[in-house]
Design an enzyme around this catalytic site. Structure first.
Site, PDB file in Angstrom:
ATOM      1  CG  ASP A   1      -1.776   1.336   1.176  1.00  0.00           C
ATOM      2  OD1 ASP A   1      -1.528   2.364   0.619  1.00  0.00           O
ATOM      3  OD2 ASP A   1      -3.002   0.789   1.671  1.00  0.00           O
ATOM      4  CG  HIS A   2       1.194   4.261  -3.166  1.00  0.00           C
ATOM      5  ND1 HIS A   2       0.117   3.633  -3.723  1.00  0.00           N
ATOM      6  CD2 HIS A   2       0.965   5.559  -3.400  1.00  0.00           C
ATOM      7  CE1 HIS A   2      -0.842   4.370  -4.132  1.00  0.00           C
ATOM      8  NE2 HIS A   2      -0.207   5.572  -4.038  1.00  0.00           N
TER       9      HIS A   2
ATOM     10  CG  HIS B   1      -4.622   4.135  -0.558  1.00  0.00           C
ATOM     11  ND1 HIS B   1      -3.516   3.334  -0.745  1.00  0.00           N
ATOM     12  CD2 HIS B   1      -5.164   4.219  -1.755  1.00  0.00           C
ATOM     13  CE1 HIS B   1      -3.388   2.904  -2.038  1.00  0.00           C
ATOM     14  NE2 HIS B   1      -4.283   3.420  -2.824  1.00  0.00           N
TER      15      HIS B   1
END
Ligand code: NAP
Length: 484
Positions: free
Chosen positions: A177-178, A240
């Site tokens: 999950d950037h 996110h």
């Protein structure tokens, strides 16, 4: 500041989907930047794997073009690019067939880290895991990196976890999950747990509410087909925004270690209350001179999928009972901005009289643009004229505070890929976290689907539908302005 770049161990990294959009825009340019910084060891190797026909030379040319397009000009050093491209090779592999697999297995060197990045559609994750196993590449030391979306709902996420678990242990699976790789997000933890100042106030007694906003100016663009099956809730909130909420709300982990952090995040997700349907506002953007409407973008005039969502939720535990968390995300909004605002309560009494009421302190963690942390405090307005109060920001923009070194902050993808090579899972989601997040999300989606709710329309360039403003107004609060 002295550079602290520590090279990682030698590795063979296979990027399935090495010719795809994500690989071209993020993964490969990011790897180049790590190479440039000196973090990638001399004998690192990167193998692009995809279905189409290419040889090494063509693949290197493609990556060279991607670097040209997606890396800042001042970081494009000809000799370094050439040396980086030397480390690249390509192999034609069909995830669903047997072509290329034996050759790929033969390419993997002994005695180096083996990492496999699944940068392909999720329907191929199982096929790839299966074949890595069948061709002897799923050994105890190998790692796999899995991209979002991780499931479409609880059932599909469970099925995906079960498929991967057939061949890989949890400690080998890196669900990316950037958002967790962003510098500011990690700084959020440093600010919370590295200072005495904040943690004692970090609770329902002192925090009035928390706002998390992720606003984009772009529409769904070419991703309409995918997006219409997903929507803002699945695309942004379930992953996110949930991760951001967890990092704000979690208890201090006993150490900054993978399972210590992830255990605490999981407890937060499990303590999330179901959301009252009156506390959810969904929206779809209209058409304007700059672009088509959501319906046109997804080519579905009857779509009920949201391109915007705002909701209020609570966490039922001792620390947070009574403090609302407001989440909002959408496309084609006024500005591209992501931030978390912790809005503290008003001081209990003003010694300066009613005219000079102090405003609440707000701690803003800005993810983009201009990553940084800002604390709004009240001071005396300078000069004569008695005690007049004024609000000022105590601003900590990383670039200003840390100087040129901060210019080299790795992008989220770069940092996370290096963490994979280092074998550090702290900033990756564990399988049970993902499932718990879906278990909270599913009933909300089922609810509005069963009721047949239609999203409200909103003007592009706005802050979303009017009702989203009311979500806070009815509680006597207001959203922070969406601005860059
Ligand atoms: P994409 O541009 O469509 O690329 C897909 C890649 O998969 C191509 O390299 C393609 O190779 C390869 N591929 C397709 N079928 C294959 C098969 N049977 N065997 C082997 N390779 C195959 O997709 P993307 O945008 O890069 O996205 C990849 C993944 O990342 C998806 O799960 C997506 O949801 C996720 N993701 C993407 C982004 C983004 O910004 N793009 C952001 C977050 C997450 P050929 O072209 O050679 O067929």
């Amino acid at each position: 500041m002295v550079s602290r770049v520590i090279p990682v161990d030698p590795f063979d990294l296979v990027i399935f989907g090495g010719t795809g959009d994500l690989a071209r825009r993020k993964i490969l340019p990011g790897l180049y930047r790590r190479f440039l910084s000196g973090q990638m060891p001399e004998d690192a190797r990167i193998i692009g794997a995809a279905r189409s026909d290419h040889d090494d030379t063509e693949f290197r040319a493609m990556v060279g073009n991607a670097i040209n397009e997606f890396v800042d000009r001042d970081k494009q050093e000809k000799a370094t690019i050439a040396a980086f491209l030397e480390r690249l090779s390509y192999i034609k592999v069909d995830a669903r067939g047997e072509e290329g697999w034996k050759e790929l297995a033969g390419k993997m060197r002994k005695g180096v880290v083996h990492a496999f990045y699944f940068s392909v559609g999720p329907s191929l994750f199982g096929d790839i895991a299966e074949r890595l196993h069948a061709y002897g590449m799923a050994d105890a030391e190998s790692r796999i990196v899995v991209e979002k979306p991780f499931g479409h709902d609880l059932k599909t996420a469970q099925a995906l976890n079960a498929t991967l678990a057939k061949h890989f242990d949890e400690h080998q699976i890196y669900r990316i999950d950037h958002y967790l790789g962003k510098e500011t997000v990690q700084n959020l933890m440093a600010v919370r747990f590295g200072n005495m100042l904040f943690e004692p106030l970090w609770n329902a007694q002192n925090v009035d509410h928390i706002q998390i906003t992720v606003a984009e100016t772009v529409g769904v663009g070419g991703r309409g087909g995918y997006y219409d099956k997903s929507g803002a809730m699945r695309d942004m909130v379930q992953n996110h925004m949930m991760q951001l909420l967890c990092l704000i709300a979690m208890e201090p982990p006993y150490a900054f270690e993978p399972d210590a952090v992830r255990d605490e995040k999981l407890k937060v997700i499990r303590a999330l209350d179901p959301v009252d349907p009156d506390d959810i506002v969904r929206g779809q953007y209209c058409e304007d001179e700059d672009g088509p409407s959501y319906f046109d973008d997804v080519e579905n005039p009857d779509s009920r999928t949201e391109s915007f969502i705002a909701l209020k939720t609570h966490i039922s535990n001792w620390r947070w009972k009574g403090t609302p968390f407001y989440l909002r995300t959408g496309k084609r909004m006024r500005a591209r901005t992501s931030e978390i605002a912790i809005v503290f309560k008003d001081p209990p009494h003003s010694i300066f009289g009613e005219q000079e009421r102090q405003k609440a302190n707000v701690l803003v963690i800005r993810l983009q643009p201009n990553e940084g942390i800002n604390l709004r405090v009240t001071i005396k307005e300078p000069g004569p004229g008695g005690m007049r109060l004024v609000e000022v920001p105590l601003d900590m923009s990383f670039k200003e505070a840390l100087g040129p070194e901060a210019e080299d902050i790795p992008d989220a993808y770069e940092r996370l890929i290096m963490d994979v090579i280092r074998g550090n899972q702290t900033l990756f989601m564990r399988g049970d976290e993902v499932e718990a997040a879906w278990a909270w999300t599913d009933p909300l989606i089922d609810g509005w689907t069963d009721r047949g709710d239609r999203p409200k329309s909103y003007d592009p360039g706005s802050s979303g539908p009017e009702d989203a403003l009311m979500l806070m107004h009815k509680d006597g609060r207001r959203w922070r302005e969406v601005k860059a």
